[in-house]
Design a protein around this motif. Structure first.
Motif, PDB file in Angstrom:
ATOM      1  N   ARG A 387       0.841  -1.212   0.000  1.00 21.36           N
ATOM      2  CA  ARG A 387       0.000   0.000   0.000  1.00 21.36           C
ATOM      3  C   ARG A 387       0.868   1.251   0.000  1.00 21.36           C
ATOM      4  NH1 ARG A 387      -3.492  -3.217   3.321  1.00 21.36           N
ATOM      5  NH2 ARG A 387      -2.476  -2.500   5.229  1.00 21.36           N
ATOM      6  N   GLU A 388       1.961   1.204   0.778  1.00 20.57           N
ATOM      7  CA  GLU A 388       2.867   2.358   0.798  1.00 20.57           C
ATOM      8  C   GLU A 388       3.499   2.573  -0.571  1.00 20.57           C
ATOM      9  OE1 GLU A 388       5.723   1.794   3.864  1.00 20.57           O
ATOM     10  OE2 GLU A 388       4.216   1.528   5.438  1.00 20.57           O
ATOM     11  N   ILE A 391       1.054   4.198  -3.015  1.00 19.81           N
ATOM     12  CA  ILE A 391       0.936   5.654  -2.862  1.00 19.81           C
ATOM     13  C   ILE A 391       2.150   6.351  -3.466  1.00 19.81           C
ATOM     14  CG2 ILE A 391       0.851   7.532  -1.184  1.00 19.81           C
ATOM     15  CD1 ILE A 391      -1.772   6.013  -1.505  1.00 19.81           C
ATOM     16  N   PHE A 432      -7.211   2.150  -5.833  1.00 23.23           N
ATOM     17  CA  PHE A 432      -8.445   1.788  -5.136  1.00 23.23           C
ATOM     18  C   PHE A 432      -8.362   0.423  -4.445  1.00 23.23           C
ATOM     19  CE2 PHE A 432      -9.880   4.200  -9.003  1.00 23.23           C
ATOM     20  CZ  PHE A 432     -10.100   5.403  -8.346  1.00 23.23           C
ATOM     21  N   CYS A 435     -10.770  -2.614  -3.709  1.00 27.77           N
ATOM     22  CA  CYS A 435     -12.093  -1.994  -3.823  1.00 27.77           C
ATOM     23  C   CYS A 435     -13.201  -2.942  -3.391  1.00 27.77           C
ATOM     24  CB  CYS A 435     -12.336  -1.522  -5.251  1.00 27.77           C
ATOM     25  SG  CYS A 435     -12.564  -2.869  -6.441  1.00 27.77           S
ATOM     26  N   CYS A 480      -3.445  13.272  -4.258  1.00 31.19           N
ATOM     27  CA  CYS A 480      -3.481  11.848  -3.883  1.00 31.19           C
ATOM     28  C   CYS A 480      -3.858  11.684  -2.416  1.00 31.19           C
ATOM     29  CB  CYS A 480      -2.130  11.201  -4.147  1.00 31.19           C
ATOM     30  SG  CYS A 480      -1.625  11.216  -5.858  1.00 31.19           S
ATOM     31  N   THR A 481      -4.962  12.284  -2.049  1.00 29.39           N
ATOM     32  CA  THR A 481      -5.445  12.159  -0.677  1.00 29.39           C
ATOM     33  C   THR A 481      -6.574  11.145  -0.632  1.00 29.39           C
ATOM     34  OG1 THR A 481      -7.073  13.913  -1.000  1.00 29.39           O
ATOM     35  CG2 THR A 481      -4.859  14.570  -0.249  1.00 29.39           C
ATOM     36  N   GLU A 482      -6.932  10.741   0.552  1.00 26.94           N
ATOM     37  CA  GLU A 482      -8.051   9.816   0.691  1.00 26.94           C
ATOM     38  C   GLU A 482      -9.314  10.410   0.110  1.00 26.94           C
ATOM     39  OE1 GLU A 482     -10.393   7.352   4.245  1.00 26.94           O
ATOM     40  OE2 GLU A 482      -8.521   8.428   4.674  1.00 26.94           O
ATOM     41  N   GLU A 483      -9.525  11.711   0.339  1.00 24.76           N
ATOM     42  CA  GLU A 483     -10.702  12.390  -0.207  1.00 24.76           C
ATOM     43  C   GLU A 483     -10.635  12.457  -1.722  1.00 24.76           C
ATOM     44  OE1 GLU A 483     -14.388  13.871  -0.057  1.00 24.76           O
ATOM     45  OE2 GLU A 483     -13.219  13.153   1.677  1.00 24.76           O
ATOM     46  N   LEU A 485      -9.145  10.323  -3.740  1.00 24.14           N
ATOM     47  CA  LEU A 485      -9.414   9.000  -4.289  1.00 24.14           C
ATOM     48  C   LEU A 485     -10.899   8.663  -4.234  1.00 24.14           C
ATOM     49  CD1 LEU A 485      -6.369   7.028  -2.836  1.00 24.14           C
ATOM     50  CD2 LEU A 485      -6.739   7.696  -5.205  1.00 24.14           C
ATOM     51  N   LYS A 486     -11.562   9.093  -3.160  1.00 24.80           N
ATOM     52  CA  LYS A 486     -13.010   8.869  -3.075  1.00 24.80           C
ATOM     53  C   LYS A 486     -13.737   9.589  -4.204  1.00 24.80           C
ATOM     54  CE  LYS A 486     -13.412   8.112   1.923  1.00 24.80           C
ATOM     55  NZ  LYS A 486     -13.944   8.654   3.206  1.00 24.80           N
ATOM     56  N   TRP A 489     -13.201   7.814  -7.507  1.00 22.58           N
ATOM     57  CA  TRP A 489     -14.049   6.618  -7.600  1.00 22.58           C
ATOM     58  C   TRP A 489     -15.483   6.994  -7.970  1.00 22.58           C
ATOM     59  CZ3 TRP A 489     -13.418   1.434  -7.648  1.00 22.58           C
ATOM     60  CH2 TRP A 489     -14.569   0.643  -7.522  1.00 22.58           C
TER      61      TRP A 489
END
Length: 501
Positions: A387-388, A391, A432, A435, A480-483, A485-486, A489
């Motif tokens: 995962r690291e 990113i 993702f 997913c 490239c933040t969690e928000e 990526l959401k 998607w």
């Protein structure tokens, strides 16, 4: 600068001697990562996973009673002859040995030191097969030896040209870290060859009780003053905190070494405990050690299969540890070891062995529950690392794509095409993942650990050019933040998946 600052009153060659690196760093790991020692699993030190004899009631041994007996003698010096210990050691190994063949030792390191200081003159050549136990070099270097490494593959047929001029040859049997065991017949020719060339052959049998004690060569010492055998009790009986071991040599050589060893090198506790353990009925073939070897064989096979399914390359072993090639893993041995330590599981980073790089680890065979924990930890560490990396790749490729647009196919990659010919590799690691949306053609599969894992092998979406362009548009704006990526998607993937239903 003063004269005192310039001059250090030790042998000059000692300035280059470095301490050995070993496994079993439980306290240090606890302090480094803030994990209680009781919660750490140590698979870096190769101890008997069957537990101590005191853990098995059928042995009839009671540690409290043994300590009580030993501590009665706390107020007096030990008898430096160690007659009971030496008698017990001779019976333990059998093969016609007597107490006169036994040299008591405070663990393996002291015995290696004793032989080195009594055999080596400065600049003598010492031959050490690589990779192997690092204490051989450490102890010989202290006495000014010239250490020459030879390949393990040369054993047992070391060419005479290499033996000529050498003073001492070490053979670890079974070898640490590879786990290879030479049978008696394989070593007999080497024994004769070393004697004929005036080379002392030091055979370290520290793990042989946990492998196959029938392959010992202790019975050959009496006819050969150039042969020395080392045995360690701490591994077989899983009591590393009580330092105990012994050497085996001809009566002539054993007498000389007993005269030269440190006086009172075994304290009353080590002497009493080790004497009682070696006096168990059957010696090397006691019920305790027979069952230990059976368990090790069973659990080693289990662990080997799990490691192979993970994509590692474990080397066939005869003993209670496995030497593992992880060169197909992008993570090196030091990083893998450190990441696992942070999760409370210690394994051995083999990069500290002689010039073998950072592609090997050593894992001690433990109980079934502990072996499953080891494999679960490896899986967790690899997933976290993946995962690291995802990113990092995403941020790097996104920065390139902002300037040049989609990166297209990476045909230099060893895994291309991992999905389909002509795929776009801008998002090498799916941003993702996982997913868990089966509309992508991803699915749950059974992983090497037996648990379900998400596989995206059949998913093509994040490698299609039109999808990538839309994702880049969103991520360039959002980052490239969690928000971010959401949003990518919901704005890109969700409409495609809904329209394909």
């Amino acid at each position: 600068m003063s004269r005192q600052t310039k001059f250090i009153p030790v042998r000059e060659h000692l300035l280059k001697v470095q301490p050995c690196k070993h496994g079993g760093l439980v306290k240090k790991t606890s302090q480094q990562y803030g994990i209680p020692e009781s919660q750490l699993l140590d698979a870096s030190a190769s101890l008997n996973p069957y537990g101590t004899p005191f853990d098995h009631p059928y042995t009839g041994l009671d540690m409290d009673n043994i300590l009580h007996t030993a501590l009665k003698r706390m107020g007096q010096y030990p008898d430096n002859r160690y007659l009971e210990f030496r008698d017990a050691a001779a019976r333990f190994i059998g093969k016609g040995m007597t107490a006169e063949n036994i040299i008591p030792g405070n663990g393996s390191s002291e015995i290696i030191r004793l032989v080195a200081e009594t055999v080596i003159e400065k600049e003598d050549i010492v031959l050490i097969p690589s990779p192997t136990f690092s204490e051989y070099e450490q102890q010989c270097s202290i006495f000014g030896a010239e250490v020459r490494y030879i390949e393990q593959e040369m054993l047992p047929d070391v060419p005479v040209e290499i033996l000529k001029g050498a003073r001492l040859l070490f053979v670890c049997n079974p070898n640490n870290p590879t786990g290879r065991l030479f049978c008696r017949e394989e070593l007999e020719a080497l024994i004769d060859k070393c004697r004929d060339n005036n080379v002392v052959l030091f055979v370290d049998e520290a793990f042989i009780e946990l492998a196959d004690p029938s392959q010992t060569i202790v019975d050959l010492v009496e006819a050969n003053d150039h042969l020395f055998i080392q045995r360690s009790l701490t591994k077989a009986f899983a009591i590393p905190g009580i330092r105990m071991g012994f050497g085996v040599a001809s009566v002539k050589i054993a007498t000389l070494l007993n005269n030269a060893r440190l006086s009172w090198n075994l304290g009353c506790v080590a002497e009493e405990v080790s004497t009682v353990l070696m006096n168990m009925e059957g010696g090397c073939y006691s019920r305790y050690l027979v069952e230990s070897r059976e368990m090790i064989s069973r659990e080693r096979e289990f662990l080997m299969q799990k490691l192979e399914r993970r994509g590692f390359k474990p080397l066939e072993s005869t003993v209670n540890f496995i030497y593992v090639d992880i060169s197909d893993l992008s993570m090196d041995s030091t990083e893998l070891t450190e990441r696992m330590s942070a999760h409370g599981v210690l394994i051995r980073d083999c990069s500290s062995f002689q010039d073998i790089g950072k592609h090997h680890i050593r894992i001690a065979v433990r109980t079934r529950e502990e072996n499953e924990r080891i494999m679960d930890c490896i899986r967790q560490v690899i997933q976290e690392w993946g995962r690291e990396q995802a990113i990092l790749y995403l941020e790097r490729n996104l920065a390139k794509a902002r300037e040049k647009g989609p990166l297209g196919s990476n045909r230099e990659c060893n895994y291309y095409p991992c999905h389909f010919e002509g795929q776009d590799c801008t998002f090498c690691f799916c941003p993702f993942y996982p997913c868990q949306d089966e509309r992508t053609d991803g699915k749950w599969i059974t992983g090497s650990s037996g648990n379900d894992v998400w596989s995206c092998l059949e998913c093509r979406l994040v490698h299609e050019s039109n999808v990538i362009e839309k994702m880049l548009s969103v991520l360039t704006a959002e980052g490239c933040t969690e928000e971010g990526l959401k949003k990518a998607w919901s704005k890109v993937m969700e409409p495609i998946l809904c329209s394909s239903r």
